[in-house]
Design a protein around this motif. Structure first.
Motif, PDB file in Angstrom:
ATOM      1  N   PRO A  73       0.916  -1.190   0.011  1.00 48.90           N
ATOM      2  CA  PRO A  73      -0.160   0.030   0.024  1.00 48.90           C
ATOM      3  C   PRO A  73       0.863   1.310  -0.033  1.00 48.90           C
ATOM      4  CG  PRO A  73      -0.751  -1.618   1.728  1.00 48.90           C
ATOM      5  CD  PRO A  73       0.627  -1.994   1.442  1.00 48.90           C
ATOM      6  N   VAL A  74       0.833   1.906  -0.992  1.00 49.67           N
ATOM      7  CA  VAL A  74       1.364   3.411  -1.051  1.00 49.67           C
ATOM      8  C   VAL A  74       0.699   4.506  -0.650  1.00 49.67           C
ATOM      9  CG1 VAL A  74       2.582   4.775  -2.659  1.00 49.67           C
ATOM     10  CG2 VAL A  74       2.933   2.593  -3.267  1.00 49.67           C
ATOM     11  N   ALA A  75       1.219   5.145   0.213  1.00 47.70           N
ATOM     12  CA  ALA A  75       0.501   6.105   1.090  1.00 47.70           C
ATOM     13  C   ALA A  75       0.579   7.697   0.253  1.00 47.70           C
ATOM     14  CB  ALA A  75       0.872   6.428   2.369  1.00 47.70           C
ATOM     15  N   GLY A  76       1.766   7.807  -0.288  1.00 50.32           N
ATOM     16  CA  GLY A  76       2.126   9.050  -0.964  1.00 50.32           C
ATOM     17  C   GLY A  76       3.423   9.239  -1.708  1.00 50.32           C
ATOM     18  N   GLY A  77       3.806  10.387  -1.846  1.00 50.05           N
ATOM     19  CA  GLY A  77       5.221  10.522  -2.793  1.00 50.05           C
ATOM     20  C   GLY A  77       5.658  12.033  -2.894  1.00 50.05           C
ATOM     21  N   LEU A  78       6.740  12.059  -3.097  1.00 52.86           N
ATOM     22  CA  LEU A  78       7.317  13.540  -3.430  1.00 52.86           C
ATOM     23  C   LEU A  78       8.435  13.395  -3.934  1.00 52.86           C
ATOM     24  CD1 LEU A  78       6.581  16.569  -2.760  1.00 52.86           C
ATOM     25  CD2 LEU A  78       7.908  16.523  -0.653  1.00 52.86           C
ATOM     26  N   GLY A  79       8.646  14.109  -5.302  1.00 51.06           N
ATOM     27  CA  GLY A  79      10.152  14.005  -5.889  1.00 51.06           C
ATOM     28  C   GLY A  79      10.491  12.474  -6.364  1.00 51.06           C
ATOM     29  N   VAL A  80      11.432  12.170  -5.908  1.00 51.32           N
ATOM     30  CA  VAL A  80      12.128  11.033  -6.414  1.00 51.32           C
ATOM     31  C   VAL A  80      11.658   9.704  -5.643  1.00 51.32           C
ATOM     32  CG1 VAL A  80      13.887  11.973  -7.579  1.00 51.32           C
ATOM     33  CG2 VAL A  80      14.079  11.337  -5.197  1.00 51.32           C
ATOM     34  N   ARG A  81      10.955   9.983  -4.431  1.00 53.15           N
ATOM     35  CA  ARG A  81      10.660   8.908  -3.411  1.00 53.15           C
ATOM     36  C   ARG A  81       8.974   8.755  -3.254  1.00 53.15           C
ATOM     37  NH1 ARG A  81      15.686   8.437  -0.853  1.00 53.15           N
ATOM     38  NH2 ARG A  81      17.039  10.210  -1.340  1.00 53.15           N
ATOM     39  N   PHE A  82       8.558   7.631  -3.060  1.00 51.78           N
ATOM     40  CA  PHE A  82       7.332   7.337  -2.428  1.00 51.78           C
ATOM     41  C   PHE A  82       7.247   6.552  -1.082  1.00 51.78           C
ATOM     42  CE2 PHE A  82       8.435   3.736  -5.104  1.00 51.78           C
ATOM     43  CZ  PHE A  82       7.825   2.550  -4.394  1.00 51.78           C
ATOM     44  N   ASP A  92      12.547   5.992  -5.984  1.00 55.93           N
ATOM     45  CA  ASP A  92      11.769   5.237  -7.201  1.00 55.93           C
ATOM     46  C   ASP A  92      12.621   5.255  -8.326  1.00 55.93           C
ATOM     47  OD1 ASP A  92      10.070   4.715  -9.004  1.00 55.93           O
ATOM     48  OD2 ASP A  92       8.450   5.831  -8.489  1.00 55.93           O
ATOM     49  N   PHE A  93      13.550   4.107  -8.375  1.00 52.15           N
ATOM     50  CA  PHE A  93      14.522   4.046  -9.354  1.00 52.15           C
ATOM     51  C   PHE A  93      14.062   3.404 -10.684  1.00 52.15           C
ATOM     52  CE2 PHE A  93      19.274   3.650  -9.691  1.00 52.15           C
ATOM     53  CZ  PHE A  93      19.420   4.997  -9.363  1.00 52.15           C
ATOM     54  N   GLY A  94      12.732   3.522 -10.901  1.00 52.14           N
ATOM     55  CA  GLY A  94      12.269   2.861 -12.144  1.00 52.14           C
ATOM     56  C   GLY A  94      11.130   3.788 -12.840  1.00 52.14           C
ATOM     57  N   SER A  95      10.972   4.949 -12.043  1.00 50.41           N
ATOM     58  CA  SER A  95       9.891   6.012 -12.317  1.00 50.41           C
ATOM     59  C   SER A  95       8.516   5.491 -12.500  1.00 50.41           C
ATOM     60  CB  SER A  95      10.370   6.772 -13.558  1.00 50.41           C
ATOM     61  OG  SER A  95      11.376   7.431 -13.513  1.00 50.41           O
ATOM     62  N   GLN A  96       8.174   4.491 -11.444  1.00 44.71           N
ATOM     63  CA  GLN A  96       6.915   3.695 -11.526  1.00 44.71           C
ATOM     64  C   GLN A  96       7.364   2.743 -12.615  1.00 44.71           C
ATOM     65  OE1 GLN A  96       4.402   3.711  -8.805  1.00 44.71           O
ATOM     66  NE2 GLN A  96       6.293   4.243  -8.134  1.00 44.71           N
ATOM     67  N   LEU A  97       6.354   2.990 -13.727  1.00 44.66           N
ATOM     68  CA  LEU A  97       6.759   1.897 -15.046  1.00 44.66           C
ATOM     69  C   LEU A  97       7.473   2.880 -16.161  1.00 44.66           C
ATOM     70  CD1 LEU A  97       3.480  -0.048 -15.112  1.00 44.66           C
ATOM     71  CD2 LEU A  97       5.637  -0.806 -14.525  1.00 44.66           C
ATOM     72  N   VAL A  98       8.453   3.480 -15.734  1.00 47.82           N
ATOM     73  CA  VAL A  98       9.062   4.436 -16.564  1.00 47.82           C
ATOM     74  C   VAL A  98       8.269   5.590 -17.332  1.00 47.82           C
ATOM     75  CG1 VAL A  98      10.904   4.833 -18.270  1.00 47.82           C
ATOM     76  CG2 VAL A  98      10.454   2.525 -17.373  1.00 47.82           C
ATOM     77  N   ASN A  99       7.489   6.102 -16.183  1.00 42.45           N
ATOM     78  CA  ASN A  99       6.302   7.109 -16.877  1.00 42.45           C
ATOM     79  C   ASN A  99       6.668   8.343 -15.728  1.00 42.45           C
ATOM     80  OD1 ASN A  99       4.996   5.710 -14.724  1.00 42.45           O
ATOM     81  ND2 ASN A  99       3.258   6.863 -15.091  1.00 42.45           N
ATOM     82  N   LEU A 100       7.202   8.221 -14.748  1.00 40.14           N
ATOM     83  CA  LEU A 100       7.043   9.344 -13.720  1.00 40.14           C
ATOM     84  C   LEU A 100       8.481  10.291 -14.068  1.00 40.14           C
ATOM     85  CD1 LEU A 100       5.046   9.914 -11.471  1.00 40.14           C
ATOM     86  CD2 LEU A 100       6.842   9.215  -9.951  1.00 40.14           C
ATOM     87  N   ASN A 101       8.557  10.840 -15.202  1.00 38.99           N
ATOM     88  CA  ASN A 101       9.618  11.673 -15.502  1.00 38.99           C
ATOM     89  C   ASN A 101       9.813  12.899 -14.715  1.00 38.99           C
ATOM     90  OD1 ASN A 101       9.939   9.935 -17.732  1.00 38.99           O
ATOM     91  ND2 ASN A 101       9.888  11.376 -19.244  1.00 38.99           N
ATOM     92  N   LEU A 102       8.865  13.582 -14.015  1.00 33.93           N
ATOM     93  CA  LEU A 102       9.134  14.696 -13.433  1.00 33.93           C
ATOM     94  C   LEU A 102       8.761  14.346 -11.915  1.00 33.93           C
ATOM     95  CD1 LEU A 102       7.404  17.560 -15.330  1.00 33.93           C
ATOM     96  CD2 LEU A 102       9.832  16.816 -15.356  1.00 33.93           C
ATOM     97  N   GLY A 103       8.734  13.116 -11.459  1.00 39.17           N
ATOM     98  CA  GLY A 103       8.544  12.804 -10.108  1.00 39.17           C
ATOM     99  C   GLY A 103       7.206  12.918  -9.458  1.00 39.17           C
ATOM    100  N   HIS A 104       7.109  12.430  -8.157  1.00 38.49           N
ATOM    101  CA  HIS A 104       6.050  12.427  -7.529  1.00 38.49           C
ATOM    102  C   HIS A 104       5.524  13.745  -6.919  1.00 38.49           C
ATOM    103  CE1 HIS A 104       5.643   7.984  -7.091  1.00 38.49           C
ATOM    104  NE2 HIS A 104       7.027   7.962  -7.003  1.00 38.49           N
ATOM    105  N   GLY A 105       4.540  14.059  -7.107  1.00 39.66           N
ATOM    106  CA  GLY A 105       3.845  15.259  -6.383  1.00 39.66           C
ATOM    107  C   GLY A 105       4.226  16.729  -6.907  1.00 39.66           C
TER     108      GLY A 105
END
Length: 488
Positions: A73-82, A92-105
């Protein structure tokens, strides 16, 4: 701030800016909507248990044996971390599924979505929308000369479906070629285009799709001994396939510019240019699948721009708005647009060019330009990724090869460097997959969430990552590989 629905004087619901949830909702619904943003690790056992219960009780997960998974269960994220509900933080060393180019939040993307939601949350695609039109123009301008329009979809698989349909209708031909080491999506046409094993469960697929072998210098299917020889032999093979299938029957050749999930395979020098020449010779459309590598992943707006070939159609998704709201599309040249000038294009989607998704896309392009994200990625490639990964490979016998461009790399793992025997077999499952699962667990124990595929670790962090954050992730992989070395 969110909009709370309250009752206005005339009996109609009206907006009220507030931090609360809509009034009068059942407690279980209100509890989920009431959760505050999580921008740092927080332990919440109740939320963890509730999320797990609902997920395991009611969510049917993709590509999974349902009884063998236990999603975090993921609660949140900011920048390069969740952050999960157990108080753990992950790089987050895979950008989720190589889509989160600008990071979380990312605050600019979030603000764009909120502003658009307040103004116009949705409108059907037959109307004109300012953010949809603006995003289309911005994409066309960055795709370069030769493109004029964008057809918007909800994601990458639909983008490839429509590129396939456009190519067939434009050329009047029915066959489409794609490589075995490829993934193009999971809907009927795109899963048939896909060459890797995820295709098998959906067969028989649509008619007219033919697969061929693309270049892979490290494991050359053509027994080449140099990149130049790989290019020459791969092009000869493709030419033979087209000849045997009948050039007059082939509408398109679909290629991932850099093969993604199947190995981060960078085409050897001259290959894409050779495919372009082959397509020109026989009137075949070249479709570049840029779902993973578009919008900065390789340090350019589109990955194809790092090579000397121009495709006829470009498909995109993922990085166009970091997946904040689902969005994909096809970039189209005037010649294909003209095909449908007087006859209707037979395709569409209810959410084509959704305003919330397009607003996030417009903001994303603005951020990439304002913050020189493309330049940042190119500097990371030469100053961090290439030297650090080369040094890592030198330290670990389990590493057969590292390869990549921009912020998109693969560490290929082997049991023996001389024989190049993969650490796990092709399409491994069950006990055969154990060595890779152990490496993944070792990375996560050190606070890094890796992207694992086959016998490879794919390194694809958010494009906003700093050099220190990348070194932090590579250090965790370094330690995990030391454990793998010892076992071998």
């Amino acid at each position: 701030m969110t909009a709370q629905l309250t009752e206005t004087g005339d009996g109609h619901p009206g907006p009220e800016v507030a931090g609360a949830v809509p009034r009068g909702l059942p407690d279980d619904i209100a509890a989920v909507l009431r959760r505050p943003p999580v921008t740092a690790p927080v332990t919440d056992p109740d939320a963890d248990a509730a999320t797990r219960a609902d997920d395991r009780g009611h969510v049917f997960h993709s590509w999974s044996a349902q009884s063998r998974i236990d999603p975090v269960p993921v609660a949140g994220g900011l920048g390069v971390r969740f952050f999960d509900d157990a108080g753990r933080s992950y790089l987050d060393f895979g950008s989720q599924l190589v889509n989160l180019n600008l990071g979380h939040g990312h605050p600019d993307l979030v603000a764009a979505i909120k502003t658009q939601a307040d103004r116009l949350a949705t409108i059907q695609p037959s109307f004109a929308s300012d953010v949809r039109g603006t995003l289309a123009r911005l994409i066309v301008e960055r795709a370069g000369a030769g493109f004029s329009h964008v057809f918007f979809t909800n994601g990458g698989t639909e983008a490839n479906e429509h590129a396939l349909r456009m190519a067939r209708l434009h050329t009047g031909r029915h066959k489409v070629l794609s490589t075995y080491r490829s993934y193009h999506g999971a809907t009927a046409g795109s899963i048939t285009l896909t060459g890797e094993p995820r295709r098998w469960g959906s067969e028989p697929g649509i008619p007219g799709v033919v697969h061929f072998s693309g270049p892979y210098p490290y494991r050359s299917p053509f027994h080449a001994t140099s990149p130049e020889q790989e290019t020459e032999r791969a092009l000869a093979h493709l030419s033979d396939v087209v000849t045997f299938e009948g050039p007059h029957t082939v509408a398109a050749i679909v290629l991932e510019t850099v093969v993604g999930t199947n190995g981060v395979l960078v085409p050897p020098p001259g290959y894409l240019e050779g495919v372009r020449e082959l397509c020109d010779r026989w009137g075949i459309l070249l479709v570049a699948d840029e779902v993973m590598v578009g919008f900065g992943r390789l340090g350019s707006w589109f990955g194809i721009q790092r090579f000397g070939a121009t495709p006829d159609l470009i498909t995109f998704a993922k990085g166009v708005n970091s997946g904040y709201v689902p969005l994909g599309g096809v970039v189209i040249p005037p010649a294909v647009v003209e095909t449908f000038a007087e006859r209707a294009y037979p395709g569409g989607l209810t959410y084509s060019g959704h305003p919330l998704a397009c607003a996030a896309g417009v903001a994303s392009i603005g951020v990439i330009e304002r913050d020189d994200v493309l330049g940042h990625v190119r500097r990371l490639e030469t100053e961090v990724f290439a030297p650090e990964l080369t040094a890592l490979a030198d330290r670990h016998p389990v590493v057969g090869e590292v390869r990549g461009l921009g912020a998109f790399w693969a560490i290929e793992l082997v049991r023996d460097r001389e024989t190049r025997t993969p650490l796990v077999p092709f399409n491994a499952a069950g006990a055969d997959l154990a060595p890779m699962l152990e490496i993944g667990a070792a990375c996560r124990a050190r606070g890094v969430w890796p992207f694992l595929a086959g016998n490879r670790i794919h390194v694809a962090p958010p494009l906003i990552s700093t050099a220190d954050e990348i070194r932090e992730g590579l250090a965790a992989i370094d330690a995990a590989l030391s454990e793998a070395d010892a076992k071998l």
